[in-house]
Every structure is written in C-alpha cells, then in structure tokens.
Design a protein around this motif. Sequence first.
Motif, mmCIF file in Angstrom:
data_model
loop_
_atom_site.group_PDB
_atom_site.id
_atom_site.type_symbol
_atom_site.label_atom_id
_atom_site.label_comp_id
_atom_site.label_asym_id
_atom_site.label_seq_id
_atom_site.Cartn_x
_atom_site.Cartn_y
_atom_site.Cartn_z
ATOM 1 N N ASP A 15 43.807 42.074 38.397
ATOM 2 C CA ASP A 15 43.523 41.311 39.516
ATOM 3 C C ASP A 15 43.943 41.937 40.766
ATOM 4 O O ASP A 15 43.431 42.060 41.753
ATOM 5 C CB ASP A 15 44.237 39.795 39.308
ATOM 6 C CG ASP A 15 43.583 38.915 40.530
ATOM 7 O OD1 ASP A 15 42.373 38.825 41.002
ATOM 8 O OD2 ASP A 15 44.607 38.247 41.108
ATOM 9 N N TYR A 30 50.707 41.542 46.910
ATOM 10 C CA TYR A 30 50.512 41.054 45.538
ATOM 11 C C TYR A 30 51.805 41.100 44.775
ATOM 12 O O TYR A 30 52.278 42.260 45.054
ATOM 13 C CB TYR A 30 49.419 41.661 44.797
ATOM 14 C CG TYR A 30 48.796 40.869 43.569
ATOM 15 C CD1 TYR A 30 47.597 40.385 43.629
ATOM 16 C CD2 TYR A 30 49.546 40.806 42.509
ATOM 17 C CE1 TYR A 30 46.965 39.529 42.686
ATOM 18 C CE2 TYR A 30 49.086 39.850 41.218
ATOM 19 C CZ TYR A 30 47.794 39.450 41.552
ATOM 20 O OH TYR A 30 47.254 38.717 40.314
ATOM 21 N N GLU A 43 47.554 42.680 53.213
ATOM 22 C CA GLU A 43 47.383 41.787 51.967
ATOM 23 C C GLU A 43 48.431 42.380 50.949
ATOM 24 O O GLU A 43 48.767 43.313 50.909
ATOM 25 C CB GLU A 43 45.940 41.742 51.414
ATOM 26 C CG GLU A 43 45.071 41.453 52.374
ATOM 27 C CD GLU A 43 43.657 41.399 51.692
ATOM 28 O OE1 GLU A 43 43.379 41.714 50.446
ATOM 29 O OE2 GLU A 43 42.566 41.157 52.509
ATOM 30 N N ARG A 55 42.096 43.139 43.871
ATOM 31 C CA ARG A 55 42.053 42.728 45.360
ATOM 32 C C ARG A 55 42.473 43.952 46.216
ATOM 33 O O ARG A 55 42.170 44.167 47.337
ATOM 34 C CB ARG A 55 43.277 41.739 45.302
ATOM 35 C CG ARG A 55 42.597 40.541 44.893
ATOM 36 C CD ARG A 55 43.733 39.384 45.072
ATOM 37 N NE ARG A 55 43.922 37.989 44.192
ATOM 38 C CZ ARG A 55 44.447 37.272 44.291
ATOM 39 N NH1 ARG A 55 45.142 37.326 45.220
ATOM 40 N NH2 ARG A 55 44.273 36.021 43.234
#
Length: 634
Positions: free
Chosen positions: A189, A179, A177, A193
């Motif tokens: 945020d 960001y 994942e 996450r």
Amino acid sequence: MNKQDVKITAALSGAEGTRARAEAIAASGGFEAALAEGTLPQLAELSLSEALVLGLLKQGTRKYLAIFGHGSTDLGEVLRIYTEAGVTQTYNFRNEVEMAHAATALSWHYGEVPALVTSIGPGALQAMAGSLAAASNGVGVWHVYGDETTLGEGYNMQQIPKAEQALYPRMTALMGESYMLWRPQALRDALRRGGQKVFAPAKAGPFYLHLPINVQPEVAEFNLASFPARPAFEPLAPEGEGAITRAAELIARTDRVVLKAGGGCRGFDAEIRALARAAGASVVLSPGSTGVLADDDPLNMHVGGSKGSLSGNFAMEHAELVIVAGSRAVCQADCSGIGYPRARAVVNLNADAGDAMHYNDTISLLGDLGAVARRLTAALEARTGDPGKEKWLEDCAARKAEWGAFKAERLALPPQVDPVWQAPVLAQPAAIGIVSEFANTIGAVKYFDAGDVQANGFQIVADSRSGQTYTETGASYMGFATSGILASAIADTPDYVIAFTGDGSFMMNPQALIDGVEHGLRGMIVIFDNRRMAAISSLQLAQYGRDFRTNDGVAVDYAQMAGSVSGVLSLSVGGTADALRTALEQGQAHDGLSVLHVPVYSGEEPRAGMGSWGKWNVGNWVEDVQSRWLRQSL
C-alpha cells in the motif's frame, strides 16, 4: 539459474539469501526479468528493508542518496549487498539538506527519481527541510527515514521527546504525503500511494516513508509480483468542445491578450509557442519557465511579477484577457494578486482544479497542458482574430526593445570601484551575463541559488528552450544550486552544470565541495561575492531608505577555502570581463569540480542592478497593495 537454483534462492535466509536474490536480479538484467524467468521466487520471506529495495526497484528507483545512522543500519546493510551486486547505486553525503537538494535536482533535471535515506532525528528533520524545494517545485523524490521503535520500551535516542505516536510522520504529512510502516505487510500500500505522489503528472512531490528501527529487520512473507509498478497516467483533456469553443471565441475577439507561462509549461515549448501565435498573445514568463519561448522570440516579453521586467510587467498591466498556462499564481509572479489590473477574464489551462480556478471570471480547461493547448490552438486557428491584436503586439514589441536596451546597458557596465573591495570590480548583472553567455556557448545547464544572484539571473538569462536554466524560486532555498549540481555526478547521462551562487548561499552547503570530488563531479561553482545579502539590502533601501543587518565585516577567502579540498580547481577572478572569461575557460577545462570566486560591486550605482517592476505585499508596501487587491474583482 535452473529450477533447483530457484528453490535454493527461495530457501536461503539472512545475508546469504539477500545476496542470492541480488545476484539473480543482476544476472537477469532487472527485477521484473528475474521474476518472469523464475530466478526470483514470487513468494519470498524478506526483511522489510530488502522488500522496500525490491519494491522501489520495480518502480525504477535504483539510486540511493544516503547518510546512514543508528536508525538505518539494517537498510544500509541491504543496500551494501545490492550495490555490490550492481543492482543499486548508493552515494554517501555529508549533510542532509545538501543531499535533499541533490536528490531534487536528479529528479527535476534528469528525470531519475531517487530515494534519499536518513536516520531518525536531526538528520530526518534536515532532510525534510531540504525537501521543501521538491515540494515547492512539484518534483517527485522518495524520502526514507528511520523512526522510533514500535514497542514503546522507552524514549528512543533522537526521537521527538513527547509521549505521542507518529510525530515525525505527522510533520512530514504537512510537507507532502507520509506513510509509517508499522508492519512490513503494509509495504504494498505504501508503494502504491508513494508512486502516485512521486510520479504524479501534476504537482508531484516528496513521499516520506517512515521505517521504525525495529521493523526494518522484521521478516515477513511477500508476494513480489504484487508490488505496484511505476504508475502511468494518460494525458487528459476536456471531454466536450464547449469550454474550448468559449475560450477560443473569447481569445479571438479580445485585442490585448497575455499568456502567462508558469513553471508547468516546462517541456511544452512547442505547444506554448503555437498557442501564443494562434492567440495573438504576448507571453510573460515565470522565473521557472525561461526558454519556453526563445529569448529573442517577438512574443516573449520576459519575466513578469514583483521583480519582473519592464516589458513583462507592461504586458501584465495592460492585458484585457489572461491565458494562464501551468501556473499556480505565486504571489511574486502575480504581484501579490494585482498583476492584471485591466483584465476582465481568464482562460486557465491547468491540471490542478484549485489552481485552474484561482481567478474569478475564469474558463477553466482542466487536463494535461500539452493536450489542452493543442486543442485550444486548433480551435483558434479556425477563427479570425480581432485586428486590434496587431497594435497590441506592436506596443509590446516596443517595450521589449526598451527592456533589451536597458538590459544591454547593465550587462556592458564597466567595473565599478567597490567600497568593500577597494578596487574596480564587475557589477553583478554584468558578471552573471558573462557566465550565462559562456554557459550557453558550451551547452552547459545553469542552476541559480536564492537571493540577489537568482533575482538578477532570471531577468538576464537568454535561453532558447526550457531546461537550460533551473532556478529554485518555489522555496528560494539558499544552497540549492551548489548542492543540486551534485546530481550530475549521479545521473546516467550528465550535463555540464554551472552553479550561480552568492557568498551567503554558498556557505549554506560548502560540504558539496567534498561530496563533489568524492563522487567524481565535473562541473563549476561561480561565487558572486558582494559581502552582503544584497536582495534584502535593496528591498530595505527601496522601502525604508536604509539597510540594516544584512552584511558583516568578516572577510572570507572563498578561493582558498575551496582550494583546500583536494581535487577542486579554485580560481580567484580579477575585476574585469576578460579575467572572468579566462577563468571560465580554465574552470571548464578542468576534469573535475572548479570554483570561481568573483568579487562583485555593491553600491549606489543604479546600473549595477536590474531593478524591480512590480508590486509585492511586504513591508511598507502592504497598505497600497492590499488596497488595490480589495478593489479589483479578478
């Protein structure tokens, strides 16, 4: 600090403000304590780099493994100040793949989730490549990469030379994942996450934070109290009794039951042992779950799968019911999908819904492995099992005895004359067995590298609990063991670790020798040198009767190479068991990093290998394996 000091701290800017905040945290004993005491203001003007350090600190990450470059100088300066204040610890490395393995091992073995920092470009690509080990084994690690600027003023040096946005984050998103912090205010945020990924109770993994070079020093107002804490996940189990009851009834009335303990069983030794006894099941291990049942436990049939063992693969082949626990049915662990040809049903204990339903005819018991196993065990203990289970366990015990005799013969094999070394040397199983026994005797933890050393190793190790061995079979990453033991130079309470590696795997990351000395590592690397990729040679020979391009004629003095690094004790080991045992004692007595070079036999002697006991959908076996897979319904 008093209230006036708090105002001063809030008002300070630049390096002076960063230093004041770092010292306030150090004086209070932690980020949250400083916030509660008011020595840190709730609202503060910070650069993104400093805010990230504070946000990770709130989640318990205070150790940084770093290779700084032009894409991370601002973050590096913040870490310098916080490290000098004693709030964070920063360790510099020489190679990003090596560093990624050390970060993975620190999280996997010691439960300390670090942050890894690289620059933009090739460094980030190498770190991402190394992160495959964390992704494959469900290990949470923060990966923090510099990235191209957001103004689009022209190509940045080392960016992907293509006129598209967010190319690096798109790549890392495929691995785990990802960001991209386009604005500092998105940090809250991103941390939320990321925390959910790196601390996930099942299938944790790397989380990639991309920090554009120009956004790192950008100052914005942050509410420090809003930074998310480390997430806590309560163990879950099925709500009702229906599925538990159906599973218990099915297990109780079936004679031939096998429990496949996957890597997710690590740390649940007591629950798996109790479940196996209540179920009257033989237990087959994965390479990553050795020790979940003690090696000498009568129910332990040892590893099973494409490499497997005589006893483990017997249990898989003849079982009528499979209890799958914490396994994702990796192709080699399940003989490419044909590992249970006689099984008619499956009970699957898993926290991942997709893995829980991998097989047809499955009763899925979703949830925390420990919580579900305890409930299923209780349900089984309230029932009377089929008397046929006793005969099944007797048959399995007989095969376990055969495997024990087979293994003992190979571990006791005397030195063999090797065509390369032109002298008698130990075969690899015998040498691995000696080092493994020594490790268990002194309470050392064993790390195994990919290749023939790893394949023989998980068939040989005799662990009494999980956590005695770490074998990176998820990605079979060459160089993991040599690099991973660096975690013991970083951990709060380090174990003595022995890396089992082949000559090829060792050469993937010899930088670990320098970094090991730099960071004060006390541990051992044992190089089992057969001058070839023996795992592939043996596969080629088994399939086609000839090996091809898996060795070379270049002699390397690994002992001399290791000895050239100041602080490393390097030992050349003779070709006998006594010579190896003496060298192990000398290496372990050294107050630092020791390297043992052990020449091992490679040739036609059948007792020089542990054999393969299953099927694998590769090479000229493909037609047979896929034909069997097509015809079975599980």
